[in-house]
Design a protein around this motif. Structure first.
Motif, PDB file in Angstrom:
ATOM      1  N   ASN A  73      15.287   9.514   7.596  1.00 40.79           N
ATOM      2  CA  ASN A  73      16.011  10.615   8.340  1.00 40.79           C
ATOM      3  C   ASN A  73      15.005  12.177   7.879  1.00 40.79           C
ATOM      4  N   ILE A  74      14.188  12.223   6.834  1.00 40.05           N
ATOM      5  CA  ILE A  74      13.238  13.003   6.881  1.00 40.05           C
ATOM      6  C   ILE A  74      11.775  12.799   7.062  1.00 40.05           C
ATOM      7  N   SER A  75      11.022  13.825   7.145  1.00 39.06           N
ATOM      8  CA  SER A  75       9.905  13.731   7.343  1.00 39.06           C
ATOM      9  C   SER A  75       8.864  13.036   6.235  1.00 39.06           C
ATOM     10  N   SER A  76       7.705  12.420   6.539  1.00 38.66           N
ATOM     11  CA  SER A  76       7.071  11.737   5.472  1.00 38.66           C
ATOM     12  C   SER A  76       5.731  12.640   5.119  1.00 38.66           C
ATOM     13  N   SER A  77       5.989  13.910   5.763  1.00 39.53           N
ATOM     14  CA  SER A  77       4.930  14.709   5.431  1.00 39.53           C
ATOM     15  C   SER A  77       5.041  15.511   4.065  1.00 39.53           C
ATOM     16  N   ASP A  78       4.065  16.246   3.537  1.00 41.88           N
ATOM     17  CA  ASP A  78       4.012  16.832   2.203  1.00 41.88           C
ATOM     18  C   ASP A  78       5.470  18.038   2.131  1.00 41.88           C
ATOM     19  N   ILE A  79       6.003  17.945   1.130  1.00 37.90           N
ATOM     20  CA  ILE A  79       6.859  19.193   0.883  1.00 37.90           C
ATOM     21  C   ILE A  79       6.155  20.477   0.589  1.00 37.90           C
ATOM     22  N   LYS A  80       6.349  21.427   1.514  1.00 36.71           N
ATOM     23  CA  LYS A  80       5.960  22.882   1.470  1.00 36.71           C
ATOM     24  C   LYS A  80       6.364  23.540   0.033  1.00 36.71           C
ATOM     25  N   CYS A  81       7.885  23.804   0.412  1.00 36.60           N
ATOM     26  CA  CYS A  81       8.553  24.492  -0.646  1.00 36.60           C
ATOM     27  C   CYS A  81      10.240  24.252  -0.806  1.00 36.60           C
ATOM     28  N   LEU A  82      10.619  24.274  -1.907  1.00 34.31           N
ATOM     29  CA  LEU A  82      11.987  24.013  -2.176  1.00 34.31           C
ATOM     30  C   LEU A  82      12.734  25.532  -2.553  1.00 34.31           C
ATOM     31  N   VAL A  83      14.045  25.709  -1.976  1.00 38.95           N
ATOM     32  CA  VAL A  83      14.735  26.842  -2.373  1.00 38.95           C
ATOM     33  C   VAL A  83      16.105  26.586  -2.397  1.00 38.95           C
ATOM     34  N   SER A  84      16.422  27.071  -3.736  1.00 37.62           N
ATOM     35  CA  SER A  84      17.929  26.721  -4.039  1.00 37.62           C
ATOM     36  C   SER A  84      18.833  28.146  -3.592  1.00 37.62           C
ATOM     37  N   ASP A  85      19.807  27.617  -2.628  1.00 39.16           N
ATOM     38  CA  ASP A  85      20.845  28.618  -2.006  1.00 39.16           C
ATOM     39  C   ASP A  85      21.989  28.557  -2.955  1.00 39.16           C
ATOM     40  N   ARG A  86      22.013  29.472  -4.055  1.00 35.18           N
ATOM     41  CA  ARG A  86      23.004  29.667  -5.050  1.00 35.18           C
ATOM     42  C   ARG A  86      24.333  30.306  -4.301  1.00 35.18           C
ATOM     43  N   VAL A  87      24.302  30.742  -3.262  1.00 32.39           N
ATOM     44  CA  VAL A  87      25.411  31.362  -2.633  1.00 32.39           C
ATOM     45  C   VAL A  87      26.500  30.079  -1.973  1.00 32.39           C
ATOM     46  N   ARG A  88      25.663  29.214  -1.773  1.00 30.90           N
ATOM     47  CA  ARG A  88      26.359  27.994  -1.029  1.00 30.90           C
ATOM     48  C   ARG A  88      26.258  26.769  -1.738  1.00 30.90           C
ATOM     49  N   ALA A  89      25.629  26.817  -2.554  1.00 26.32           N
ATOM     50  CA  ALA A  89      25.280  25.488  -3.718  1.00 26.32           C
ATOM     51  C   ALA A  89      24.623  24.497  -2.622  1.00 26.32           C
ATOM     52  N   LYS A  90      23.649  25.004  -2.067  1.00 27.76           N
ATOM     53  CA  LYS A  90      22.773  23.978  -1.208  1.00 27.76           C
ATOM     54  C   LYS A  90      21.369  23.994  -1.755  1.00 27.76           C
ATOM     55  N   VAL A  91      20.332  23.138  -1.263  1.00 26.19           N
ATOM     56  CA  VAL A  91      19.038  23.270  -1.509  1.00 26.19           C
ATOM     57  C   VAL A  91      18.159  22.892  -0.345  1.00 26.19           C
ATOM     58  N   TRP A  92      17.437  23.871   0.237  1.00 29.55           N
ATOM     59  CA  TRP A  92      16.647  23.737   1.250  1.00 29.55           C
ATOM     60  C   TRP A  92      15.280  23.219   1.105  1.00 29.55           C
ATOM     61  N   CYS A  93      14.739  22.173   1.838  1.00 28.64           N
ATOM     62  CA  CYS A  93      13.609  21.739   1.612  1.00 28.64           C
ATOM     63  C   CYS A  93      12.565  22.019   3.068  1.00 28.64           C
ATOM     64  N   ALA A  94      11.643  22.632   2.718  1.00 24.38           N
ATOM     65  CA  ALA A  94      10.655  22.924   3.861  1.00 24.38           C
ATOM     66  C   ALA A  94       9.682  22.304   4.045  1.00 24.38           C
ATOM     67  N   GLN A  95       9.322  21.266   5.275  1.00 21.16           N
ATOM     68  CA  GLN A  95       7.873  20.731   5.412  1.00 21.16           C
ATOM     69  C   GLN A  95       7.345  21.380   6.646  1.00 21.16           C
ATOM     70  N   PRO A  96       6.040  21.009   6.839  1.00 24.76           N
ATOM     71  CA  PRO A  96       5.410  21.950   7.873  1.00 24.76           C
ATOM     72  C   PRO A  96       5.917  22.112   9.275  1.00 24.76           C
ATOM     73  N   LEU A  97       6.845  20.863   9.707  1.00 26.65           N
ATOM     74  CA  LEU A  97       7.242  21.042  10.977  1.00 26.65           C
ATOM     75  C   LEU A  97       8.859  20.846  10.941  1.00 26.65           C
ATOM     76  N   SER A  98       9.686  20.863   9.812  1.00 27.45           N
ATOM     77  CA  SER A  98      11.088  20.551   9.847  1.00 27.45           C
ATOM     78  C   SER A  98      11.604  21.062   8.430  1.00 27.45           C
ATOM     79  N   PHE A  99      12.932  21.010   8.293  1.00 29.48           N
ATOM     80  CA  PHE A  99      13.589  21.259   7.507  1.00 29.48           C
ATOM     81  C   PHE A  99      14.576  20.374   7.053  1.00 29.48           C
TER      82      PHE A  99
END
Length: 1095
Positions: free
Chosen positions: A328-354
């Motif tokens: 369900n997620i892209s096979s492209s390289d991970i650009k960056c990870l960000v921890s959302d401590r406000v909502r206890a979530k983790v964002w994963c950014a790839q070149p064309l998707s999140f």
């Protein structure tokens, strides 16, 4: 060899007749030349004759102020010159007798030399041809802490910095061979000089780790006093923060383990303390804190067991969301990870998707693309653009070779060249289209203070998302690619590939922006009251969190006043040679006569060749090589090696770099004694032939950094033929506007190489219509530009026989009046504002090969008129008749030698050489960093905030009184000055003003260097009215009232001035009203005075 396929004699005669404007004198040649020879022995440069250009008329009295700097004037030609004489000046540079020749050469004539008189072209005040503005302190950006000055690129091979992160007391940097850190307390200390490797001599003191694989990402874990790093070898390493200052270097890593098969591209700590890592191929792994904690508790000798314990504990998120081979997620390289401590979530950014993950349950919550549209499955079909490009070129050349060879040789040659040009255009178009498809690729991600997420794209677009992945808005403040973010308080800092740093508020409104570096900004980090920026070249600068503000102008002024402390000057001599070799080869004797005989006192040698190799087949193949990045030819390398022998390469000189475009070749050598001060060599090429696609005409350039100043050398071969004046002018303009220097890929890390490509693409976009102040031409921004080559400008209005007669009698002054190039420069149509030494050598074109002397001019059927085709023209930092070298005018050059080598006969052109003497002003970065620290110690900031939502607030600051500091137990007695004035040592700016609703104002409280020491003679003070030098303390009162109210609220601040330490100590406390809060701060702290009145 310029005209081997051109017009017949009749066409030449027609062109001559059309261009002829002044008939040559018939019988005065002999008598005039006799007069010239008779007078030149005793007063050659002081005669004034209406028909002669050998002499120096009085300068014009008309000047035009430079709009960028009122201190500089532009030297202008008097357009009302009734005599028709060209505007010529004699260079009268006065060198400081204390300066030494730093070119590693014998200083026998370094101070006593006679510069040659120069001719200056008109148009230097127009548009892109203006001299770039320089200043002691950059006027268009805030003063900065230069923690690590820009190192020369050649010194950073294997040591490039890739990332930075800040702890509470340190700034950490990840590099290609490990990590290093700076202590903030040492940020203003002088550099370590020769104790460290080249490139770090002027950097603040730092400590370095042992060698590791390249560091790609960093993470600060303040709770455990650790810094985590992800590396190219797939390992994650830990480093303890608290290193003693006397701890031996290099320091060693702590816990480390193999986390990924490929590179670790991003790491982050979630709200629950787990370590998340992203790698190549879209792999995301979680390392539970429990296993990390247990491994950290093991003894050093159990290091291997600790690594195994962590390695076996990971959770592979990609495998959890893969069903029947579909992920369900892209096979492209991970650009960056960000921890959302406000909502206890983790964002994963790839070149064309999140992808959005739950930090506690590790479940995938949502996958969406860059447009905000939810996706159930992401397909990433692989495409080979490079293969398509290669196929395009292969098909084009194969199809061309299989064509029926009909028509003559010239027709077949033309077809081949035009076919290659068409292939080049097709490939360029396809490449641009591929970039357009990915111009919204995500490059950076950050969590703002209000809980929203911001992402940055390659087209400069900034997108705001809410915590659940809903796209809220997008803004664009800059057309270049976003590289990094940093969120601090209510501000968001954005770093761009152009070197720009911008500041936004939480709503996305642009607050400020400035050019932070001359290269891409690849990382931002906040610490110790600064926003630190890292550029691809490895330079690190710190920008005050209060910028922009009133403190900037104060710091800029005080830092400029300290210029004598950190300003330095050095002298360098440069030899520039140009030769159209006509597809021939030179003997070693010819090269020694041209170059080797005059390099004894030279530090830099630049050689430009034209027509190294020509012919339709070679031009077609060179066009293909330009497309796929191949440079040079076997003949070009032969020339480089042969010239190197003449210069004693590898013993005395070192070859820095070269660039070839078809028959054009430029190369640069540096004397080894000044090699440490020269580097950052970049190359560029601009074709001008056959639809601006083929390099039979065009320009190749090299750009170098000499004593931290940029100098460009451009070797040109412009359009041929007598009547093609406008084409030559257009060729120059095309080269000047389109020469964009790129860096050698083998010297750059991957991030820098990607940034460089983005810069090139952005330049094309800007040329199409985006006009921004920060996007400027490379040649226009250089401190010195030297054009050399076969410019092909001819003599007009003169016959072959007349020209030969003038040359044979060495009467060149009247011939110069017939020079097309001088006429065009005088009219401001080409080489605008540039300089050339007065020509006193015979025309260098056209000769019969292997015929020495002036008798060798072309005497064949066509009898081409002799001409000064081969020239050297330059511009330095002078915008007017100012000869003094300073940080405002950092390069001042003069010409010592300008001549042709008439004894060289291997080509139909004669080689020309020009020797420059350049004085270069530059900054001692280590000393200026110390001066910057001293200035900061004397300045504090008071911020006053109006929290009223509707009405304005009015503030005023006065000095209630001053006292002399006594023992702590003594009660201070404060005595007011006249009308509550400030003491002379204290500057408060602004001391009064209006604050808009919900806005703030920053007041700079600054120690003004005011000398009050009394001169004592026999114990009697001579200046008895001056203040004494004992430590003083004043009380400042900040009074605030509403715009529609008479109620006033006040806040008191105590400022202590210690004369001995030259510092200001500030304490604050509330006084009359509980609702009024206040304070002051150094640049690194934060405190507010708040008006909470309701009107």
């Amino acid at each position: 060899m310029d005209e081997h396929n051109i017009q017949d004699d009749d066409k030449d005669k027609e062109a001559l007749a059309g261009l002829s404007s002044v008939p040559p004198p018939q019988r005065k040649m002999h008598s005039y030349s006799q007069q010239l020879r008779a007078n030149s022995a005793h007063k050659r440069h002081h005669q004034v004759r209406k028909h002669s250009l050998d002499d120096i008329p009085k300068p014009s009295d008309h000047y035009y102020n430079n709009e960028d700097s009122s201190d500089d004037d532009i030297f202008a030609r008097n357009s009302n010159n009734a005599s028709g004489e060209d505007y010529i000046i004699t260079h009268s540079q006065r060198l400081d007798q204390n300066l030494s020749l730093d070119s590693g050469c014998p200083p026998d004539d370094s101070r006593n030399f006679q510069p040659l008189p120069e001719f200056i072209g008109a148009g230097g005040t127009n548009s892109i041809f203006k001299v770039p503005m320089r200043a002691t302190v950059h006027p268009r950006r805030p003063p900065c802490l230069e923690l690590r000055p820009h190192p020369l690129r050649e010194t950073q091979v294997g040591k490039f910095l890739r990332n930075i992160a800040c702890t509470d007391k340190q700034l950490w940097a990840g590099q290609e061979c490990g990590v290093r850190f700076w202590r903030f307390q040492d940020a203003y200390q002088p550099g370590l000089g020769t104790k460290v490797r080249r490139g770090d001599e002027d950097a603040a003191p730092f400590q370095e780790s042992g060698n590791t694989a390249p560091t790609i990402c960093l993470l600060v874990d303040s709770a455990n006093r650790l810094v985590w790093s992800g590396h190219k070898d797939g390992k994650i390493r830990s480093w303890k923060m608290d290193h003693a200052a006397d701890e031996p270097s290099p320091f060693k890593e702590g816990l480390s383990w193999q986390a990924h098969r490929g590179s670790v591209l991003s790491i982050v700590m979630s709200s629950y303390g787990d370590l998340w890592s992203g790698g190549e191929g879209g792999v995301i792994k979680i390392w539970p804190w429990e296993s990390i904690e247990k491994s950290l508790s093991l003894r050093p000798e159990e290091k291997h067991m600790a690594a195994l314990l962590v390695e076996r504990s990971f959770i592979d998120l990609r495998s959890q969301v893969t069903v029947n081979g579909n992920c369900n997620i892209s096979s492209s390289d991970i650009k960056c990870l960000v921890s959302d401590r406000v909502r206890a979530k983790v964002w994963c950014a790839q070149p064309l998707s999140f992808s959005l993950w739950d930090a506690r349950t590790k479940e995938l919550l949502k996958v969406f693309n860059i447009e905000g549209q939810t996706e159930n499955r992401v397909d990433m079909p692989s495409s080979d653009q490079g293969g398509a490009v290669e196929d395009e070129m292969k098909v084009k050349f194969v199809s061309s070779s299989k064509k029926e060879k009909s028509g003559g040789f010239l027709q077949r040659s033309r077809n081949a060249i035009m076919g290659a040009a068409d292939a080049v255009r097709r490939v360029a178009t396809r490449g641009a289209g591929a970039f357009a498809e990915d111009n919204k690729r995500t490059e950076a991600l950050v969590l703002a203070a209000d809980g929203t997420i911001w992402s940055g794209c390659t087209n400069g677009l900034l997108v705001q998302w809410d915590g659940s992945g809903v796209r809220l808005q997008d803004v664009s403040h800059h057309p270049c690619a976003v590289q990094c973010f940093c969120a601090f308080g209510a501000r968001i800092y954005v770093g761009y590939v152009s070197g720009m740093v911008q500041v936004m508020d939480l709503e996305g409104n642009l607050v400020a922006g400035w050019m932070a570096h001359n290269g891409p900004v690849i990382k931002l980090a906040a610490g110790d009251g600064y926003i630190f920026s890292l550029a691809t070249h490895g330079g690190i600068r710190g920008w005050s969190i209060s910028s922009p503000g009133p403190i900037d102008s104060l710091l800029r002024t005080d830092l400029a006043e300290k210029e004598p402390i950190y300003s330095r000057q050095d002298n360098v001599r440069m030899l520039v040679g140009t030769w159209n070799v006509g597809q021939g080869r030179a003997s070693q004797e010819a090269l020694m006569s041209w170059l080797g005989s005059v390099v004894s006192d030279v530090g830099i040698v630049v050689v430009g060749l034209q027509e190294v190799e020509m012919g339709a087949g070679f031009l077609a193949m060179s066009a293909a090589k330009e497309t796929v990045g191949l440079e040079g030819s076997s003949i070009g390398h032969w020339w480089l090696d042969t010239i190197g022998k003449a210069l004693d390469e590898n013993t005395t000189f070192e070859r820095m770099g070269s660039r070839q475009l078809a028959g054009l070749l430029v190369s640069l050598w540096v004397r080894k004694s000044i090699r440490t001060h020269v580097g950052d060599i970049d190359a560029a090429a601009v074709p001008c032939g056959f639809g601006r696609a083929i390099g039979n005409k065009g320009g190749v350039g090299l750009r170098i950094r000499v004593y931290d100043r940029l100098i460009c050398f451009v070797n040109c071969h412009l359009a041929a033929h007598l009547e093609a004046v406008n084409r030559r002018n257009a060729d120059f303009d095309h080269i000047f506007r389109n020469m964009s220097f790129s860096r050698s890929s083998n010297l750059l890390n991957n991030a820098a190489a990607g940034a460089s490509a983005a810069v090139q693409t952005t330049r094309v976009t800007n040329a199409a219509g985006v006009n921004t102040e920060e996007t400027k031409l490379d040649l226009a921004e250089a401190d010195m530009v030297v054009f050399l080559g076969d410019f092909n400008y001819r003599l007009f209005g003169i016959s072959y026989d007349e020209a030969r007669d003038f040359v044979s009698q060495r009467c060149f002054d009247w011939l110069r009046e017939k020079d097309q190039l001088r006429a065009e420069m005088k009219a401001g149509k080409v080489f605008q504002g540039m300089r050339e030494a007065i020509i006193r050598f015979p025309p260098t074109y056209k000769f019969e090969r292997h015929r020495p002397g002036l008798a060798g001019y072309d005497s064949g059927e066509k009898k081409r008129i002799p001409a000064w085709c081969d020239r050297v023209i330059y511009r330095d930092n002078r915008s007017g008749p100012v000869d003094e070298c300073s940080l405002e005018c950092p390069i001042v050059s003069s010409i010592l030698l300008y001549e042709a080598c008439m004894d060289v006969t291997e080509s139909d052109h004669k080689p020309v050489r020009c020797k420059f003497h350049s004085t270069i002003a530059h900054v001692d970065r280590s000393v200026r960093r110390q001066a910057f620290g001293e200035v900061l110690q004397d300045t504090s900031i008071l911020r006053i905030t109006n929290k009223c939502e509707k009405d304005k607030a009015i503030f005023r600051i006065v000095c209630e009184g001053q006292s002399t500091v006594k023992d702590e137990e003594d009660t201070a007695e404060y005595h007011p000055r006249g009308s509550f004035g400030f003491p002379r040592w204290l500057e408060v700016t602004p001391a009064a003003g209006i604050i808009k609703p919900e806005q703030s104002v920053e007041v700079a409280v600054h120690h003004e260097e005011f000398h009050t020491l009394e001169d004592l003679v026999d114990g009697i003070p001579q200046n008895w009215w001056c203040e004494d030098t004992r430590d003083k303390e004043v009380v400042l009162t900040v009074s605030i009232n509403g715009s529609c109210s008479t109620e006033t609220k006040s806040h008191q601040i105590r400022v202590r001035h210690c004369f001995s330490a030259k510092t200001v100590r500030i304490d604050s406390k509330s006084s009359t009203n509980k609702k009024s809060q206040g304070g002051s701060r150094k640049i690194s702290s934060s405190s507010d005075a708040i008006d909470d009145s309701r009107n």
